[in-house]
Enzyme design. Sequence first.
Site, PDB file in Angstrom:
ATOM      1  NE  ARG A 127      -3.854  -2.093   2.014  1.00 53.44           N
ATOM      2  CZ  ARG A 127      -3.753  -3.340   2.458  1.00 53.44           C
ATOM      3  NH1 ARG A 127      -2.337  -3.529   3.292  1.00 53.44           N
ATOM      4  NH2 ARG A 127      -4.540  -4.178   2.418  1.00 53.44           N
ATOM      5  CE  LYS A 149      -0.734  12.987 -15.206  1.00 52.99           C
ATOM      6  NZ  LYS A 149      -0.962  13.281 -16.751  1.00 52.99           N
ATOM      7  CD  GLU A 191       7.984  15.667 -22.677  1.00 53.74           C
ATOM      8  OE1 GLU A 191       7.075  16.587 -22.583  1.00 53.74           O
ATOM      9  OE2 GLU A 191       7.619  14.324 -22.925  1.00 53.74           O
ATOM     10  CE  LYS A 233       5.233  16.954 -14.370  1.00 49.98           C
ATOM     11  NZ  LYS A 233       5.805  15.672 -15.119  1.00 49.98           N
ATOM     12  CD  GLU A 243      -3.947  15.375 -17.005  1.00 53.77           C
ATOM     13  OE1 GLU A 243      -2.894  14.899 -16.695  1.00 53.77           O
ATOM     14  OE2 GLU A 243      -4.460  14.826 -18.053  1.00 53.77           O
ATOM     15  NE  ARG A 247       0.477  16.323 -13.618  1.00 49.72           N
ATOM     16  CZ  ARG A 247       0.928  15.802 -12.933  1.00 49.72           C
ATOM     17  NH1 ARG A 247       0.356  15.498 -11.806  1.00 49.72           N
ATOM     18  NH2 ARG A 247       2.030  14.949 -13.037  1.00 49.72           N
ATOM     19  CG  ASN A 251      -1.643  15.858 -21.072  1.00 47.01           C
ATOM     20  OD1 ASN A 251      -0.544  15.389 -20.369  1.00 47.01           O
ATOM     21  ND2 ASN A 251      -2.865  15.367 -20.344  1.00 47.01           N
ATOM     22  CG  HIS A 254       2.249  14.646 -24.128  1.00 48.91           C
ATOM     23  ND1 HIS A 254       2.869  15.692 -24.455  1.00 48.91           N
ATOM     24  CD2 HIS A 254       2.885  13.632 -23.462  1.00 48.91           C
ATOM     25  CE1 HIS A 254       3.877  15.351 -24.086  1.00 48.91           C
ATOM     26  NE2 HIS A 254       4.127  14.267 -23.201  1.00 48.91           N
ATOM     27  CG  HIS A 258       0.857   9.584 -25.938  1.00 47.42           C
ATOM     28  ND1 HIS A 258      -0.018   9.884 -25.097  1.00 47.42           N
ATOM     29  CD2 HIS A 258       2.090   9.519 -25.546  1.00 47.42           C
ATOM     30  CE1 HIS A 258       0.916  10.044 -23.663  1.00 47.42           C
ATOM     31  NE2 HIS A 258       2.181   9.885 -24.148  1.00 47.42           N
ATOM     32  CG  HIS A 271       7.509  10.410 -24.673  1.00 44.55           C
ATOM     33  ND1 HIS A 271       6.204  10.161 -24.778  1.00 44.55           N
ATOM     34  CD2 HIS A 271       7.756  11.443 -23.799  1.00 44.55           C
ATOM     35  CE1 HIS A 271       5.493  11.006 -24.140  1.00 44.55           C
ATOM     36  NE2 HIS A 271       6.579  11.853 -23.598  1.00 44.55           N
TER      37      HIS A 271
HETATM   38  N1  LIG Z   1       5.483  10.563 -15.387  1.00 48.64           N
HETATM   39  C1  LIG Z   1       5.332  11.481 -16.194  1.00 48.64           C
HETATM   40  O1  LIG Z   1       4.850  12.484 -15.768  1.00 48.64           O
HETATM   41  C2  LIG Z   1       5.997  11.350 -17.463  1.00 48.64           C
HETATM   42  C3  LIG Z   1       6.367  12.436 -18.243  1.00 48.64           C
HETATM   43  C4  LIG Z   1       7.016  12.227 -19.410  1.00 48.64           C
HETATM   44  C5  LIG Z   1       7.394  10.905 -19.765  1.00 48.64           C
HETATM   45  N2  LIG Z   1       7.128   9.642 -19.333  1.00 48.64           N
HETATM   46  C6  LIG Z   1       7.466   8.600 -19.575  1.00 48.64           C
HETATM   47  O2  LIG Z   1       8.936   8.429 -19.528  1.00 48.64           O
HETATM   48  C7  LIG Z   1       9.440   7.239 -20.534  1.00 48.64           C
HETATM   49  C8  LIG Z   1      10.477   7.958 -21.265  1.00 48.64           C
HETATM   50  O3  LIG Z   1      11.345   8.369 -20.586  1.00 48.64           O
HETATM   51  P1  LIG Z   1      13.073   8.481 -21.163  1.00 48.64           P
HETATM   52  O4  LIG Z   1      12.938   9.142 -22.242  1.00 48.64           O
HETATM   53  O5  LIG Z   1      13.893   9.011 -20.115  1.00 48.64           O
HETATM   54  O6  LIG Z   1      13.418   6.941 -21.677  1.00 48.64           O
HETATM   55  P2  LIG Z   1      14.205   5.746 -20.981  1.00 48.64           P
HETATM   56  O7  LIG Z   1      13.951   5.569 -19.714  1.00 48.64           O
HETATM   57  O8  LIG Z   1      13.888   4.651 -21.910  1.00 48.64           O
HETATM   58  O9  LIG Z   1      15.677   6.210 -21.273  1.00 48.64           O
HETATM   59  C9  LIG Z   1      16.334   6.305 -22.502  1.00 48.64           C
HETATM   60  C10 LIG Z   1      17.287   5.640 -22.796  1.00 48.64           C
HETATM   61  O10 LIG Z   1      18.628   6.191 -22.060  1.00 48.64           O
HETATM   62  C11 LIG Z   1      19.374   5.309 -21.361  1.00 48.64           C
HETATM   63  N3  LIG Z   1      19.858   6.102 -20.273  1.00 48.64           N
HETATM   64  C12 LIG Z   1      19.290   6.612 -19.275  1.00 48.64           C
HETATM   65  N4  LIG Z   1      20.142   7.307 -18.533  1.00 48.64           N
HETATM   66  C13 LIG Z   1      21.197   7.296 -19.329  1.00 48.64           C
HETATM   67  C14 LIG Z   1      22.469   7.912 -19.131  1.00 48.64           C
HETATM   68  N5  LIG Z   1      22.652   8.876 -18.083  1.00 48.64           N
HETATM   69  N6  LIG Z   1      23.777   7.839 -20.256  1.00 48.64           N
HETATM   70  C15 LIG Z   1      23.488   6.875 -20.784  1.00 48.64           C
HETATM   71  N7  LIG Z   1      22.150   5.988 -21.032  1.00 48.64           N
HETATM   72  C16 LIG Z   1      21.113   6.495 -20.339  1.00 48.64           C
HETATM   73  C17 LIG Z   1      18.130   4.129 -20.892  1.00 48.64           C
HETATM   74  O11 LIG Z   1      18.929   2.804 -20.442  1.00 48.64           O
HETATM   75  C18 LIG Z   1      17.167   4.156 -22.130  1.00 48.64           C
HETATM   76  O12 LIG Z   1      18.001   3.065 -23.117  1.00 48.64           O
HETATM   77  C19 LIG Z   1       7.965   6.935 -21.047  1.00 48.64           C
HETATM   78  O13 LIG Z   1       8.054   5.759 -20.917  1.00 48.64           O
HETATM   79  C20 LIG Z   1       7.036   8.279 -21.134  1.00 48.64           C
HETATM   80  O14 LIG Z   1       5.842   7.572 -21.140  1.00 48.64           O
HETATM   81  C21 LIG Z   1       6.313  10.002 -18.024  1.00 48.64           C
HETATM   82 ZN   LIG Z   2       5.861  13.756 -22.358  1.00 46.43          ZN
END
Ligand SMILES: NC(=O)c1ccc[n+]([C@@H]2O[C@H](COP(=O)([O-])OP(=O)(O)OC[C@H]3O[C@@H](n4cnc5c(N)ncnc54)[C@H](O)[C@@H]3O)[C@@H](O)[C@H]2O)c1
Ligand SMILES: [Zn+2]
Length: 312
Positions: A127, A149, A191, A233, A243, A247, A251, A254, A258, A271
């Site tokens: 929990r 999120k 972003e 943010k 949201e 908020r 998006n 997005h 998406h 992304h």
């Molecule tokens: N929760 C939220 O509010 C929110 C907002 C935007 C995006 N997201 C989510 O985030 C995800 C995308 O995140 P991302 O772009 O960070 O992708 P990711 O986590 O896949 O990282 C991108 C790549 O970089 C590598 N990597 C990470 N740090 C590194 C470093 N310092 N040096 C070398 N390689 C490194 C990872 O292994 C991966 O291959 C999606 O799933 C998306 O839906 C969530």
């Molecule tokens: Zn995003």
Amino acid sequence: MKTNDRFRTVRVPLRNRSYPIYLGTGIHSSLGSMFRRHDLTGTAVIITDTNVAPLYLKSVKQSLAASGITVHSIVIPSGEREKSLHRADSMYSELLRWKIERQSTIVALGGGVVGDLAGFIASTYQRGIHFVQVPTTLLAQVDSSVGGKVGVNHPLGKNMIGTFYQPDFVAADITALRTLPRREIVCGLGEVVKYGIIRDRKFFSYTVQHIDAIIAKDPEILLRIAAECCRMKADIVSRDEREKNLRAILNFGHTVGHALEHAGGYRLLKHGEAILLGMVAETFAALRLGMIAPIDAGRIEDAVLSVPLPSA
Ligand SMILES: NC(=O)c1ccc[n+]([C@@H]2O[C@H](COP(=O)([O-])OP(=O)(O)OC[C@H]3O[C@@H](n4cnc5c(N)ncnc54)[C@H](O)[C@@H]3O)[C@@H](O)[C@H]2O)c1
Ligand SMILES: [Zn+2]
């Protein structure tokens, strides 16, 4: 916001769930002392991926262990496919085998995939247990690690299973971006450009002027950019955590983005790349509907086109 050349703190004001975002260089080695400052004294389970583990897991473990914290780690393959209930299920088993209890802390060390998945585990295991975000991609440092999120994907839709769950704190080490591939920096830029468009004209101009410095990973510019995005943010999330209205501006780009990610089977476009294209498409839609002046639409298009997206 506390400011010096190497270190900034941005607060996310959410009444009894308020928390700080620490940004700067050399943050990983300070994690142990940050845990103490936040009274996190139990066991820590670091969740990370196969790209990040060889780079940063050892130093993070050492910093926590030096503060007397018992550390476990789970290393998952990298990539969006891992953000699944299937992966979450295998992690719950691991935590139960290790007898992880409620006063323990889940540490997300990685990009948005690790952050969303680890946060989902932290919010649901027994929990809800403590949660710390240590983002290592630009996208995670400016966006996904802030705001609470968390979740996983479902075969019928991205991010469809999840919760709102705020971390105890976020610790973003700008130095970790040195090893990030250029394509991932461009994704984070998607972003960053978004924040300028939705919230701050001056920041928008600053970003557009510094695109080359961001791509070249200038640490001072990156720190300034990341802190500003977190500040924006934090402000948006503190006004509308769940949201219900405001908020939703986060998006921007997005809905189309998406769809593009999905159409490419989550392999063709990342992304942030999809969001950049989505912002142009949604700007054109707004232009056709008479919701935006042609001059502003042109500025958005020019800004997005100045980001060096891979051609194919
Ligand atoms: N929760 C939220 O509010 C929110 C907002 C935007 C995006 N997201 C989510 O985030 C995800 C995308 O995140 P991302 O772009 O960070 O992708 P990711 O986590 O896949 O990282 C991108 C790549 O970089 C590598 N990597 C990470 N740090 C590194 C470093 N310092 N040096 C070398 N390689 C490194 C990872 O292994 C991966 O291959 C999606 O799933 C998306 O839906 C969530
Ligand atoms: Zn995003």
